[in-house]
Design an enzyme around this catalytic site. Structure first.
Site, short mmCIF file in Angstrom:
data_model
loop_
_atom_site.label_atom_id
_atom_site.label_comp_id
_atom_site.label_asym_id
_atom_site.label_seq_id
_atom_site.Cartn_x
_atom_site.Cartn_y
_atom_site.Cartn_z
N LEU A 43 -22.50 80.64 69.70
CA LEU A 43 -23.19 81.93 69.74
C LEU A 43 -23.11 82.54 71.14
O LEU A 43 -22.85 83.74 71.29
CB LEU A 43 -24.65 81.76 69.33
CG LEU A 43 -25.48 83.04 69.45
CD1 LEU A 43 -24.94 84.15 68.58
CD2 LEU A 43 -26.94 82.75 69.12
N ASP B 203 -29.53 73.72 83.80
CA ASP B 203 -29.96 72.84 82.72
C ASP B 203 -31.37 73.27 82.29
O ASP B 203 -32.28 73.33 83.12
CB ASP B 203 -29.98 71.40 83.26
CG ASP B 203 -30.34 70.38 82.18
OD1 ASP B 203 -30.96 70.76 81.17
OD2 ASP B 203 -30.01 69.20 82.39
N ALA C 157 -29.41 75.01 73.08
CA ALA C 157 -30.26 74.14 72.26
C ALA C 157 -29.56 72.81 72.07
O ALA C 157 -28.36 72.68 72.27
CB ALA C 157 -30.51 74.78 70.88
N THR D 289 -28.24 70.88 69.30
CA THR D 289 -27.89 71.32 67.94
C THR D 289 -27.31 70.19 67.08
O THR D 289 -26.87 70.45 65.96
CB THR D 289 -26.88 72.49 67.98
OG1 THR D 289 -25.76 72.09 68.76
CG2 THR D 289 -27.50 73.73 68.58
N TYR E 254 -34.85 67.65 64.50
CA TYR E 254 -34.32 68.92 65.04
C TYR E 254 -35.19 70.09 64.61
O TYR E 254 -35.58 70.93 65.42
CB TYR E 254 -32.88 69.09 64.54
CG TYR E 254 -32.30 70.48 64.70
CD1 TYR E 254 -31.83 70.94 65.93
CD2 TYR E 254 -32.22 71.36 63.61
CE1 TYR E 254 -31.30 72.22 66.07
CE2 TYR E 254 -31.68 72.63 63.73
CZ TYR E 254 -31.23 73.06 64.97
OH TYR E 254 -30.69 74.32 65.10
N LYS F 89 -37.40 72.66 66.94
CA LYS F 89 -37.14 74.10 66.99
C LYS F 89 -38.41 74.89 66.68
O LYS F 89 -38.70 75.91 67.30
CB LYS F 89 -36.02 74.49 66.02
CG LYS F 89 -34.63 73.99 66.40
CD LYS F 89 -34.07 74.61 67.67
CE LYS F 89 -33.65 76.05 67.49
NZ LYS F 89 -33.01 76.59 68.73
N1 LIG Z 1 -24.78 76.54 64.62
C1 LIG Z 1 -25.58 76.72 63.58
O1 LIG Z 1 -25.16 76.49 62.43
C2 LIG Z 1 -26.98 77.22 63.77
C3 LIG Z 1 -27.77 77.49 62.65
C4 LIG Z 1 -29.07 77.97 62.84
C5 LIG Z 1 -29.57 78.15 64.13
N2 LIG Z 1 -28.78 77.86 65.19
C6 LIG Z 1 -29.34 78.07 66.54
O2 LIG Z 1 -28.52 79.01 67.19
C7 LIG Z 1 -28.48 78.74 68.60
C8 LIG Z 1 -27.04 78.68 69.07
O3 LIG Z 1 -26.36 77.68 68.33
P1 LIG Z 1 -24.83 77.34 68.59
O4 LIG Z 1 -24.23 76.94 67.31
O5 LIG Z 1 -24.19 78.40 69.41
O6 LIG Z 1 -25.00 76.02 69.47
P2 LIG Z 1 -23.93 75.27 70.38
O7 LIG Z 1 -22.55 75.72 70.04
O8 LIG Z 1 -24.28 73.83 70.30
O9 LIG Z 1 -24.27 75.85 71.81
C9 LIG Z 1 -25.39 75.45 72.54
C10 LIG Z 1 -25.00 75.51 74.01
O10 LIG Z 1 -26.16 75.12 74.77
C11 LIG Z 1 -25.72 74.16 75.71
N3 LIG Z 1 -26.82 73.29 76.09
C12 LIG Z 1 -27.28 72.18 75.45
N4 LIG Z 1 -28.27 71.62 76.14
C13 LIG Z 1 -28.46 72.38 77.25
C14 LIG Z 1 -29.32 72.31 78.35
N5 LIG Z 1 -30.20 71.30 78.50
N6 LIG Z 1 -29.23 73.26 79.32
C15 LIG Z 1 -28.32 74.26 79.22
N7 LIG Z 1 -27.47 74.38 78.19
C16 LIG Z 1 -27.54 73.44 77.22
C17 LIG Z 1 -24.64 73.40 75.00
O11 LIG Z 1 -23.85 72.64 75.92
P3 LIG Z 1 -23.15 71.27 75.40
O12 LIG Z 1 -22.25 71.68 74.26
O13 LIG Z 1 -22.44 70.77 76.61
O14 LIG Z 1 -24.28 70.37 74.93
C18 LIG Z 1 -23.87 74.54 74.35
O15 LIG Z 1 -22.95 75.13 75.23
C19 LIG Z 1 -29.29 77.45 68.79
O16 LIG Z 1 -30.61 77.80 69.14
C20 LIG Z 1 -29.31 76.83 67.41
O17 LIG Z 1 -30.47 76.02 67.22
C21 LIG Z 1 -27.50 77.42 65.05
#
Ligand SMILES: NC(=O)c1ccc[n+]([C@@H]2O[C@H](COP(=O)([O-])OP(=O)(O)OC[C@H]3O[C@@H](n4cnc5c(N)ncnc54)[C@H](OP(=O)(O)O)[C@@H]3O)[C@@H](O)[C@H]2O)c1
Length: 301
Positions: free
Chosen positions: A13, A49, A72, A74, A136, A140
């Site tokens: 995202l 972080d 997050a 995830t 999880y 959230k």
């Molecule tokens: N993907 C889905 O299907 C889905 C569905 C519903 C809701 N959401 C929500 O949508 C949002 C975005 O999801 P996404 O799919 O884009 O997630 P993502 O691809 O996992 O991206 C999350 C990013 O946050 C980084 N991160 C993790 N821990 C961190 C920390 N302590 N400090 C700073 N950065 C950190 C991750 O780095 P690393 O990769 O290095 O850990 C990654 O770059 C999240 O809030 C998620 O809960 C996602």
């Protein structure tokens, strides 16, 4: 022009949001890596972080007017065994984001999930009562509750099963499925998890619109229509002209994922579309857009 701070800018995202936002405003991205591979005019990067209090200083120094928290933990199944790490990011981390936003006087959009619901009666309205069923999901919801208890100008956007493209992101469901089918492997796909899977660029547009309109409260952003995961996989196979016979139904119980999933899930979006002054896309039209999109799956440097 208002400056936008994107936490988790290297995620699926986050990348989609940065790509869209830099066309209109300066963007500062934060993620865990020491350097960024994103390269746009008007984009700056600061490693940070969520779980470290230095994040608060970074936000205070940069003084952005707008913050979007896409960062997050995830890994839904891994969270069952790594509970503390999950809570540290999704709960303690949100506390740091709130503190930073308060010091900067910034408006915050925080991203949450349909998993806050138990999946017995979806699709869910924005005011439905949450009942999270996994580590999880509980973390959230706790992050949401922190925000609701704060005096910060904020909006919580819940979304559901994202698909989209990005550089070096974890493969989404569609990319995984395409590879399996293209290599002629059978896949077992759950027929009893239903929801409105969401194209990441749609969510990115909705986030920027929520900021532009200064919306508060809870919004639901997802595709217009709901499909079971099996129906979605069959649609992907059809759109890409791949063998649908390779897609086999399985029940969630038989698949045995570690974390519980909402079954009859999904998010009602009509009220949020009105508030956002947007009409969301259908799953089929999002998939068509996904197919047209540049693959873009390797690092730029
Ligand atoms: N993907 C889905 O299907 C889905 C569905 C519903 C809701 N959401 C929500 O949508 C949002 C975005 O999801 P996404 O799919 O884009 O997630 P993502 O691809 O996992 O991206 C999350 C990013 O946050 C980084 N991160 C993790 N821990 C961190 C920390 N302590 N400090 C700073 N950065 C950190 C991750 O780095 P690393 O990769 O290095 O850990 C990654 O770059 C999240 O809030 C998620 O809960 C996602």
């Amino acid at each position: 022009m208002e400056r936008l701070f994107v936490l988790g800018c290297h995620g699926l995202l986050g990348q989609n949001l940065v790509r869209l936002a830099v066309q209109h405003q300066p963007v500062i991205g934060v993620d865990l890596q020491p350097v960024t591979f994103l390269d746009y005019p008007g984009f700056e990067y600061r490693p940070g972080d969520l779980t470290d209090s230095s994040l608060v200083d970074i936000i205070r120094e940069e003084q952005p007017e707008q913050i979007v928290n896409c960062a997050a933990w995830t890994a839904v199944d891994l969270a069952e065994s790594e509970r503390e790490q999950c809570w540290r990011v999704n709960y303690e981390g949100v506390r740091n984001v709130i503190s930073g936003a308060q010091l900067a006087g910034a408006r915050l959009v925080h991203i949450s999930t349909d998993y806050v619901f138990d999946g017995t009666a979806g699709p869910y309205r924005e005011d439905a009562v949450p009942n999270p069923q996994s580590v999880y999901a509980r973390s959230k919801l706790a992050g949401e509750n922190l925000l609701r208890g704060s005096n910060l100008a904020h909006c919580i956007i819940r979304t559901i099963v994202l698909f989209g493209k990005g550089v070096d992101v974890q493969r989404d469901f569609v990319a995984w499925l395409l590879q399996e089918l293209q290599e002629g492997r059978e896949v077992n796909i759950v027929h009893d998890q239903v929801g409105n899977v969401t194209y990441a660029p749609l969510l990115a547009r909705a986030i920027l619109q929520a900021l532009r309109l200064r919306l508060d409260g809870i919004l639901h952003v997802g595709s217009q229509d709901c499909l079971s995961r099996l129906e979605f996989a069959q649609l992907v196979a059809r759109v890409y002209n791949l063998d649908q016979q390779l897609v086999k139904p399985i029940s969630t119980e038989a698949l045995g994922q570690q974390a519980a999933r909402p079954l009859q899930g999904g998010l009602q979006v009509a009220d949020s579309e009105l508030r956002l002054e947007m009409v969301f896309d259908t799953i089929a039209s999002s998939l068509a857009a996904y197919k047209e999109e540049n693959p873009h799956t390797h690092r730029l440097n």
